[in-house]
Motif scaffolding. Sequence first.
Motif, short mmCIF file in Angstrom:
data_model
loop_
_atom_site.label_atom_id
_atom_site.label_comp_id
_atom_site.label_asym_id
_atom_site.label_seq_id
_atom_site.Cartn_x
_atom_site.Cartn_y
_atom_site.Cartn_z
N ALA A 6 -5.13 6.45 -8.37
CA ALA A 6 -3.76 6.11 -7.59
C ALA A 6 -2.46 6.37 -8.21
CB ALA A 6 -3.87 4.54 -7.26
N PRO A 7 -2.26 7.59 -8.27
CA PRO A 7 -0.82 7.99 -9.00
C PRO A 7 0.44 7.33 -8.54
CG PRO A 7 -1.62 9.92 -7.90
CD PRO A 7 -2.68 8.83 -7.54
N VAL A 8 1.52 7.11 -9.16
CA VAL A 8 2.76 6.70 -8.63
C VAL A 8 3.66 7.96 -8.68
CG1 VAL A 8 4.61 5.23 -9.19
CG2 VAL A 8 2.59 4.33 -9.61
N THR A 9 4.08 8.12 -7.40
CA THR A 9 4.88 9.47 -7.23
C THR A 9 6.50 8.92 -6.87
OG1 THR A 9 3.25 10.52 -6.43
CG2 THR A 9 5.05 11.58 -5.77
N PRO A 10 7.42 9.49 -7.75
CA PRO A 10 9.04 9.26 -7.33
C PRO A 10 9.22 9.90 -6.18
CG PRO A 10 8.60 10.79 -9.19
CD PRO A 10 7.36 10.42 -8.99
N LEU A 11 10.02 9.58 -5.24
CA LEU A 11 10.33 10.44 -4.02
C LEU A 11 11.86 10.30 -3.78
CD1 LEU A 11 7.75 8.53 -1.64
CD2 LEU A 11 7.63 10.77 -2.65
N HIS A 12 12.15 11.30 -2.86
CA HIS A 12 13.63 11.41 -2.28
C HIS A 12 13.72 10.62 -1.32
CE1 HIS A 12 13.46 15.77 -4.35
NE2 HIS A 12 14.14 14.84 -4.89
N ALA A 13 14.93 10.56 -0.86
CA ALA A 13 15.16 9.53 0.47
C ALA A 13 14.25 10.27 1.74
CB ALA A 13 16.58 9.50 0.89
N ASP A 14 14.12 11.60 1.54
CA ASP A 14 13.38 11.99 2.76
C ASP A 14 11.74 12.12 2.37
OD1 ASP A 14 13.06 14.05 0.84
OD2 ASP A 14 13.70 15.61 2.31
N ASN A 15 11.38 11.39 1.51
CA ASN A 15 9.99 11.18 1.33
C ASN A 15 9.30 12.27 0.65
OD1 ASN A 15 9.66 8.41 1.76
ND2 ASN A 15 9.38 8.86 4.13
N CYS A 47 -8.66 6.43 -1.73
CA CYS A 47 -9.32 5.60 -0.78
C CYS A 47 -8.57 5.68 0.76
CB CYS A 47 -9.88 4.29 -1.20
SG CYS A 47 -8.48 3.31 -1.09
N SER A 48 -7.34 6.21 0.51
CA SER A 48 -6.46 6.27 1.68
C SER A 48 -5.37 5.08 1.75
CB SER A 48 -6.97 6.41 3.12
OG SER A 48 -7.63 5.14 3.40
N TRP A 49 -5.30 4.15 0.82
CA TRP A 49 -4.52 3.21 0.74
C TRP A 49 -3.13 3.58 -0.20
CZ3 TRP A 49 -2.01 1.54 -3.74
CH2 TRP A 49 -1.16 0.34 -3.70
N SER A 50 -1.97 3.26 0.52
CA SER A 50 -0.64 3.41 -0.23
C SER A 50 0.31 2.30 0.01
CB SER A 50 -0.27 4.90 0.41
OG SER A 50 0.32 4.73 1.80
N THR A 51 1.22 2.56 -0.56
CA THR A 51 2.44 1.71 -0.43
C THR A 51 3.61 2.34 -1.26
OG1 THR A 51 3.24 -0.80 -0.95
CG2 THR A 51 2.09 0.41 -2.89
N ALA A 62 1.51 -2.81 -7.61
CA ALA A 62 0.93 -2.75 -6.53
C ALA A 62 -0.56 -1.78 -6.77
CB ALA A 62 1.59 -2.35 -5.54
N ARG A 63 -0.18 -0.98 -7.42
CA ARG A 63 -1.47 0.13 -7.55
C ARG A 63 -2.36 -0.58 -8.45
NH1 ARG A 63 -0.34 4.59 -11.96
NH2 ARG A 63 -0.11 2.75 -13.12
N THR A 64 -2.16 -1.28 -9.65
CA THR A 64 -2.94 -2.11 -10.42
C THR A 64 -3.76 -3.22 -9.48
OG1 THR A 64 -1.72 -1.85 -12.32
CG2 THR A 64 -3.21 -3.28 -12.46
N GLN A 65 -2.91 -3.87 -8.73
CA GLN A 65 -3.66 -5.01 -8.00
C GLN A 65 -4.71 -4.12 -6.89
OE1 GLN A 65 -0.57 -7.11 -6.18
NE2 GLN A 65 -0.03 -7.96 -8.26
N HIS A 66 -4.48 -3.17 -6.46
CA HIS A 66 -5.29 -2.46 -5.53
C HIS A 66 -6.42 -1.82 -6.17
CE1 HIS A 66 -6.82 0.01 -2.31
NE2 HIS A 66 -6.79 0.92 -3.20
N HIS A 70 -11.34 -2.39 -5.98
CA HIS A 70 -12.46 -1.58 -6.10
C HIS A 70 -13.71 -2.07 -7.10
CE1 HIS A 70 -10.78 1.46 -3.33
NE2 HIS A 70 -9.57 1.50 -4.24
N LEU A 71 -13.26 -2.80 -8.18
CA LEU A 71 -14.30 -3.23 -8.92
C LEU A 71 -15.37 -3.89 -8.33
CD1 LEU A 71 -11.85 -4.46 -11.74
CD2 LEU A 71 -12.98 -2.16 -11.75
N THR A 72 -16.52 -3.97 -8.83
CA THR A 72 -17.47 -4.74 -8.08
C THR A 72 -17.63 -5.93 -8.87
OG1 THR A 72 -19.18 -3.67 -9.93
CG2 THR A 72 -18.88 -2.69 -7.70
N ALA A 73 -18.21 -6.94 -8.13
CA ALA A 73 -18.38 -8.32 -8.47
C ALA A 73 -19.44 -8.26 -9.45
CB ALA A 73 -18.58 -9.10 -7.49
N PRO A 74 -19.35 -9.03 -10.67
CA PRO A 74 -20.60 -9.00 -11.44
C PRO A 74 -21.79 -9.76 -11.07
CG PRO A 74 -18.59 -10.68 -12.25
CD PRO A 74 -18.17 -9.90 -10.89
N ALA A 75 -22.90 -9.37 -11.57
CA ALA A 75 -24.06 -9.80 -11.12
C ALA A 75 -24.53 -11.47 -11.55
CB ALA A 75 -25.09 -9.00 -11.59
N ALA A 76 -24.77 -11.95 -10.61
CA ALA A 76 -24.80 -13.48 -10.93
C ALA A 76 -26.17 -13.94 -11.53
CB ALA A 76 -24.74 -14.42 -9.62
#
Length: 76
Positions: A6-15, A47-51, A62-66, A70-76
Amino acid sequence: MARYTAPVTPLHADNTPCGHPVTSTGKPKDPASGCTGRTHYRAACSCSWSTTCDARILAADARTQHLRTHLTAPAA
């Protein structure tokens, strides 16, 4: 487990991506470069998520939280 990026990309006003050298305020260092300046940042996951955020640090957070979703829950 799949690998997600999930790279962070700088954008111009026209995206369009901005790879030009800019000042700390986002204005182009070289006025002849044709750059309109950076106005926002996009974090996009393979995975197609973006913000979109006004500040790079907000997009990175936001990238870190997203990516944590994707991390799997630890086995109980």
